[in-house]
Design an enzyme around this catalytic site. Structure first.
Site, PDB file in Angstrom:
ATOM      1  N   TYR A  71      -7.881  14.583  18.851  1.00  0.00           N
ATOM      2  CA  TYR A  71      -6.591  13.978  19.161  1.00  0.00           C
ATOM      3  C   TYR A  71      -5.602  14.808  19.956  1.00  0.00           C
ATOM      4  O   TYR A  71      -4.556  15.025  20.316  1.00  0.00           O
ATOM      5  CB  TYR A  71      -6.121  13.180  18.015  1.00  0.00           C
ATOM      6  CG  TYR A  71      -5.247  14.132  16.685  1.00  0.00           C
ATOM      7  CD1 TYR A  71      -4.801  14.956  16.454  1.00  0.00           C
ATOM      8  CD2 TYR A  71      -6.773  14.035  15.525  1.00  0.00           C
ATOM      9  CE1 TYR A  71      -4.229  15.542  15.501  1.00  0.00           C
ATOM     10  CE2 TYR A  71      -5.897  14.644  14.879  1.00  0.00           C
ATOM     11  CZ  TYR A  71      -5.630  15.554  14.633  1.00  0.00           C
ATOM     12  OH  TYR A  71      -4.838  16.563  13.753  1.00  0.00           O
ATOM     13  N   CYS A  75     -11.052 -25.295 -27.312  1.00  0.00           N
ATOM     14  CA  CYS A  75     -10.454 -24.211 -27.099  1.00  0.00           C
ATOM     15  C   CYS A  75      -9.461 -24.965 -26.142  1.00  0.00           C
ATOM     16  O   CYS A  75      -9.400 -25.749 -25.021  1.00  0.00           O
ATOM     17  CB  CYS A  75     -10.776 -23.004 -26.600  1.00  0.00           C
ATOM     18  SG  CYS A  75      -9.749 -21.736 -25.619  1.00  0.00           S
ATOM     19  N   CYS A 118      -7.325 -19.395 -28.430  1.00  0.00           N
ATOM     20  CA  CYS A 118      -7.660 -20.358 -29.455  1.00  0.00           C
ATOM     21  C   CYS A 118      -8.145 -19.091 -30.932  1.00  0.00           C
ATOM     22  O   CYS A 118      -7.718 -19.492 -32.281  1.00  0.00           O
ATOM     23  CB  CYS A 118      -8.599 -21.318 -29.844  1.00  0.00           C
ATOM     24  SG  CYS A 118     -10.730 -20.540 -29.016  1.00  0.00           S
ATOM     25  N   LYS A 149      -2.991   6.666  13.979  1.00  0.00           N
ATOM     26  CA  LYS A 149      -3.492   7.959  13.439  1.00  0.00           C
ATOM     27  C   LYS A 149      -4.465   7.959  12.100  1.00  0.00           C
ATOM     28  O   LYS A 149      -4.386   7.190  11.072  1.00  0.00           O
ATOM     29  CB  LYS A 149      -1.581   7.942  12.754  1.00  0.00           C
ATOM     30  CG  LYS A 149      -1.962   8.833  11.614  1.00  0.00           C
ATOM     31  CD  LYS A 149      -0.219   9.103  11.350  1.00  0.00           C
ATOM     32  CE  LYS A 149       0.317  10.113  10.550  1.00  0.00           C
ATOM     33  NZ  LYS A 149      -1.060  10.924   9.299  1.00  0.00           N
ATOM     34  N   LYS A 204       4.006   4.766  10.723  1.00  0.00           N
ATOM     35  CA  LYS A 204       3.294   4.776   9.317  1.00  0.00           C
ATOM     36  C   LYS A 204       3.610   3.165   9.038  1.00  0.00           C
ATOM     37  O   LYS A 204       4.195   2.358   8.750  1.00  0.00           O
ATOM     38  CB  LYS A 204       3.809   6.252   8.085  1.00  0.00           C
ATOM     39  CG  LYS A 204       3.261   6.641   8.415  1.00  0.00           C
ATOM     40  CD  LYS A 204       1.626   7.680   7.952  1.00  0.00           C
ATOM     41  CE  LYS A 204       1.940   7.603   6.608  1.00  0.00           C
ATOM     42  NZ  LYS A 204       2.346   8.463   5.757  1.00  0.00           N
ATOM     43  N   CYS A 236     -10.412 -14.919 -28.630  1.00  0.00           N
ATOM     44  CA  CYS A 236      -9.820 -15.866 -27.947  1.00  0.00           C
ATOM     45  C   CYS A 236      -8.653 -15.699 -27.671  1.00  0.00           C
ATOM     46  O   CYS A 236      -7.652 -15.661 -28.781  1.00  0.00           O
ATOM     47  CB  CYS A 236     -10.114 -16.607 -27.295  1.00  0.00           C
ATOM     48  SG  CYS A 236      -9.410 -17.806 -26.382  1.00  0.00           S
ATOM     49  N   CYS A 240     -14.965 -17.211 -23.890  1.00  0.00           N
ATOM     50  CA  CYS A 240     -14.754 -18.360 -25.251  1.00  0.00           C
ATOM     51  C   CYS A 240     -15.602 -19.183 -25.669  1.00  0.00           C
ATOM     52  O   CYS A 240     -15.742 -20.265 -24.640  1.00  0.00           O
ATOM     53  CB  CYS A 240     -13.266 -18.808 -25.184  1.00  0.00           C
ATOM     54  SG  CYS A 240     -12.835 -19.522 -26.383  1.00  0.00           S
ATOM     55  N   GLU A 273      -1.815   6.771  19.912  1.00  0.00           N
ATOM     56  CA  GLU A 273      -2.817   6.543  19.255  1.00  0.00           C
ATOM     57  C   GLU A 273      -2.979   6.755  18.033  1.00  0.00           C
ATOM     58  O   GLU A 273      -1.539   6.457  17.021  1.00  0.00           O
ATOM     59  CB  GLU A 273      -3.195   8.491  19.616  1.00  0.00           C
ATOM     60  CG  GLU A 273      -3.102   9.280  20.720  1.00  0.00           C
ATOM     61  CD  GLU A 273      -2.848   9.989  20.149  1.00  0.00           C
ATOM     62  OE1 GLU A 273      -3.087  10.842  19.439  1.00  0.00           O
ATOM     63  OE2 GLU A 273      -2.976  10.627  21.615  1.00  0.00           O
ATOM     64  N   ASP A 292      -7.054   8.533   8.489  1.00  0.00           N
ATOM     65  CA  ASP A 292      -6.566   8.947   7.793  1.00  0.00           C
ATOM     66  C   ASP A 292      -7.504   9.101   7.511  1.00  0.00           C
ATOM     67  O   ASP A 292      -8.842   9.347   6.176  1.00  0.00           O
ATOM     68  CB  ASP A 292      -6.274   7.419   6.813  1.00  0.00           C
ATOM     69  CG  ASP A 292      -5.260   7.855   5.698  1.00  0.00           C
ATOM     70  OD1 ASP A 292      -5.255   8.815   5.625  1.00  0.00           O
ATOM     71  OD2 ASP A 292      -5.486   6.776   4.477  1.00  0.00           O
TER      72      ASP A 292
END
Ligand code: IVH
Length: 728
Positions: A275, A481, A461, A166, A364, A458, A476, A164, A168
């Site tokens: 389940y 640059c 530069c 699992k 898992k 920046c 920038c 089945e 979460d």
């Protein structure tokens, strides 16, 4: 965690009588004059109506306004207050809108402990579990004297395996007496949980009353979860209300279940998967786990249809591997699969240890979320000057790879997540490839930490960074640059742009550093004598470079437009722009309105194009390129690149592409669709003709296609579709 506003708020000005009259329902009995028989009948009627409407409401299809519902509910409450003997555990007054109850979270001792599961972290550990099971069963049948040799795998059979998902979420135990839900409790420490009956009663998946012949006492176990779509909607609501987003569906489910006010839980739209049969008094006898699940399903409990019964471990291994690959196609999260020995007599023989049953194991998946240290937040400058903050992380293995950096997108995202250098953060790398910082673990925040501030300058530069009003991106602003100079040239010479061979990133960097090159115009007046002197260059390589730069002068206008790094202008838009205006001078003259009329453009793209062409740097650039002899006009239709007529196989079709294809770039696939008369929207809807999936497709697109019945096709079928216009 902040709680949303009271779920009770809503329009409540519809007179009750209009509803009952309009629906042909008997007028309520006058409270004073009513006989007990009248009241009893009306109570039953109201209970039935409210149960019906509340089911529709939780299914997202309400038929009546909330206020009407409330009026019916109030009427029922009043009648029940007068005649407490008519209050039934499955009355809607006991289900929705129950007022906060001081007795919530009372401890509940489980009759049988709610155990945990042993984990198998890979197929090897799964095989080891299987071996232990075989040995234990063989040992059990070997007799107490133990005179036989050590049993082996072949000595015994465990029969079938039930496998089945699992889920979460959050384990709960739900108890029914005579078919009516009387109590629900969380797992807690396994022996004692918390009473969450009031919340669980609001979960639409969990019947208040079992269908079919129910045993006198039934206790079932299962997982409360939030579907991904519901989770996303919840977070959208949280954002609207200015509340913090939930980090993941599991946390949101837990937070929603452990609410004092059941109305809040009701609003969250929790789901449930059953389940395991905990305990049944007076039910039928069963031989296998699967039979118990079938029986539980027949009583109206939601049992996941992905559960299967498999004959041998090889089939189990294939099954878990398959689901691991497909885990992101589902509307809910599962972090592995549970493998159970199906035969109940063998389960009893195997028994349990201190923590978990020996007859089951959780296979898992590798975790997709992990915590790690956020070492620092830095800013990287993209080729067009965009300053993107990113997290430098203590390397962590998550989603199957080691992650050391993760983008933080922009200033607002950092602020919204409030992640700070030194924080322990949750890093997530799921279906998609790009790792993400989900948020900080506040309990581990170092003392005295300050919110992160975007740097002013920046990092390349040293010039100031700017963020335009209403925009999320920081830029920038220095046109010169070095990162931007290189970025513009790299893009210009690229294969999809001007396709200049023999000029890679390294040499661009060298030429820029040696001041041989400062913009793309400079490519057409390179000092080849100097270049020939540079290390690694000789006569042949210089000639190759010269020739490929010369060749680029003849590229079609659409390629040039793409090569210019105009914001919003990718390959597709560049083609449309070239085809619509025919010449760069016409674009230079076009006003925003004319640009907005271009197919697929609209005001935002129009403004961006206009701004680019109005920038004096860019005007100079265009004049420089014109002087260098580049093509500034589109060829007549039928020529290379523009307007060549392909069979319009996809006319009227909308084809969405997701994930990486082998034979197409992202833009290339889109272009191929448009060139054949189709459209290629960015998201899947009921009107989509097909979803093409490559490697690592987006989970939400897949889910949407699945739920809307849109055909999902692979790359080979896509090729066929392009050629023939037909789906396989
Ligand atoms: S059976 C005694 N089946 O996993 C064995 N558990 O890590 C009871 N879970 O506490 C568990 N999906 O919350 C079982 N299909 C499934 C499950 C499942 C999720 C959870 C459950 C349990 C935890 C153990």
């Amino acid at each position: 965690m902040a709680e949303p506003a009271d779920a009770d708020a809503g329009p409540r000005n519809v007179p009750r009588r209009s509803l009952t009259a309009a629906r042909g329902v008997a007028e309520p009995a006058d409270a004073d004059a009513g006989t007990t028989r009248d009241s009893a009948a009306r109570v039953r009627e109201l209970q039935a109506m409210l149960n019906h409407h509340s089911a529709l409401y939780y299914a997202g299809r309400p038929e009546i306004p909330d206020a009407d519902f409330d009026d019916l509910l109030n009427e029922l409450k009043a009648l029940e207050a007068q005649h407490p003997e008519l209050v039934h555990p499955d009355s809607p007054t006991q289900r929705v809108g129950a007022p906060p109850d001081d007795t919530v979270f009372a401890p509940v001792r489980h009759d049988q402990p709610m155990m945990s599961l042993h984990n198998a972290l890979d197929l090897g550990e799964l095989r080891a579990w299987n071996e232990r099971v075989h040995r234990a069963l063989a040992a059990g049948t070997a007799g107490p004297s133990g005179e036989q040799a050590l049993p082996t795998m072949e000595d015994t059979s465990v029969g079938a395996y039930a496998v089945e998902l699992k889920f979460d979420g959050l384990a709960i135990s739900v108890r029914y007496v005579d078919g009516v839900l009387v109590r629900a409790a969380t797992r807690g420490d396994g022996r004692t949980g918390e009473d969450v009956t009031h919340s669980v009663r609001t979960i639409a998946d969990i019947p208040i009353r079992l269908s079919g012949p129910a045993p006198p006492v039934l206790e079932v176990r299962g997982e409360v979860i939030l579907r991904l779509s519901t989770f996303e909607a919840l977070n959208a609501r949280q954002a609207e209300r200015g509340e913090k987003a939930y980090v993941n569906p599991r946390n949101a489910a837990a937070g929603s279940l452990r609410q004092k006010d059941a109305r809040v839980t009701a609003e969250r739209g929790l789901s449930f998967w059953c389940y395991q049969l905990g305990h049944a008094q007076g039910g039928p006898a069963f031989n296998s786990h699967m039979q118990t699940l079938e029986w539980l399903a027949s009583l109206g409990l939601p049992v996941d249809e992905h559960g299967v019964c498999l004959d041998d471990l090889a089939a189990v291994e294939a099954h878990v591997t398959d689901y691991e690959r497909r885990r992101h196609e589902f509307d809910y999260e599962f972090d592995g699969l549970v493998v159970k020995v199906d035969d109940l007599a063998l389960q009893a023989q195997l028994g349990v240890d201190a923590k978990a049953p020996r007859w089951a194991v959780a296979y898992k998946f590798p975790p997709e979320e992990r915590t790690t240290k956020l070492l620092d937040i830095e800013v990287s400058i993209g080729p067009s000057g965009q300053a993107t903050p990113f997290a430098r992380l203590e390397p962590v293995f998550v989603g199957g790879v080691t992650v050391a950096t993760a983008t933080l997108h922009n200033e607002d995202q950092v602020a919204a997540k409030d992640v700070r250098p030194g924080d322990t953060v949750i890093v997530r790398r799921a279906g998609e490839v790009i790792p993400e910082v989900v948020g900080p673990v506040l309990s581990e925040r170092p003392e005295g930490s300050e919110p992160w501030a975007f740097p002013r300058d920046c990092p390349v530069c040293g010039q100031p960074l700017r963020r335009a009003e209403g925009m999320s991106a920081t830029q920038c602003a220095n046109y010169w640059c070095p990162r931007q100079i290189r970025g513009r040239i790299e893009h210009f010479v690229g294969r999809a742009a001007m396709d200049i061979e023999f000029l890679g990133e390294r040499n661009i960097d060298r030429f820029v550093t040696a001041e041989l090159l400062r913009d793309v115009v400079g490519l057409y007046s390179l000092d080849y004598e100097k270049i020939e002197q540079m290390e690694g260059f000789g006569e042949i390589s210089v000639n190759n470079l010269r020739r490929s730069i010369e060749d680029s002068k003849h590229r079609p206008l659409s390629r040039l437009l793409f090569a210019l790094s105009i914001p919003e202008i990718g390959q597709v838009n560049a083609r449309v722009l070239a085809a619509s205006f025919g010449a760069i001078d016409s674009i230079l003259e076009a006003d925003e309105e004319a640009l907005a009329e271009v197919e697929g453009f609209g005001p935002i793209i129009a403004a961006s194009v206009r701004a680019w062409f109005d920038d004096p740097h860019n005007r100079d650039l265009i004049e420089g390129l014109r002087a260098a002899g580049l093509r500034m006009e589109a060829e007549r239709p039928g020529g290379e690149g523009e307007g060549e007529a392909l069979p319009q196989t996809l006319a009227g079709m909308a084809v969405v592409v997701s994930g990486t294809l082998e034979g197409f770039s992202r833009d290339g696939a889109k272009q191929a669709i448009l060139a054949r008369g189709g459209s290629s929207p960015g998201s899947v809807s009921g009107r989509t003709s097909a979803l093409v999936v490559g490697a690592d497709p987006g989970a939400s697109k897949l889910r949407k296609a699945e739920s809307s019945g849109v055909p999902v096709i692979d790359e080979a079928a896509f090729q066929q579709l392009l050629e023939t216009g037909r789906l396989p």
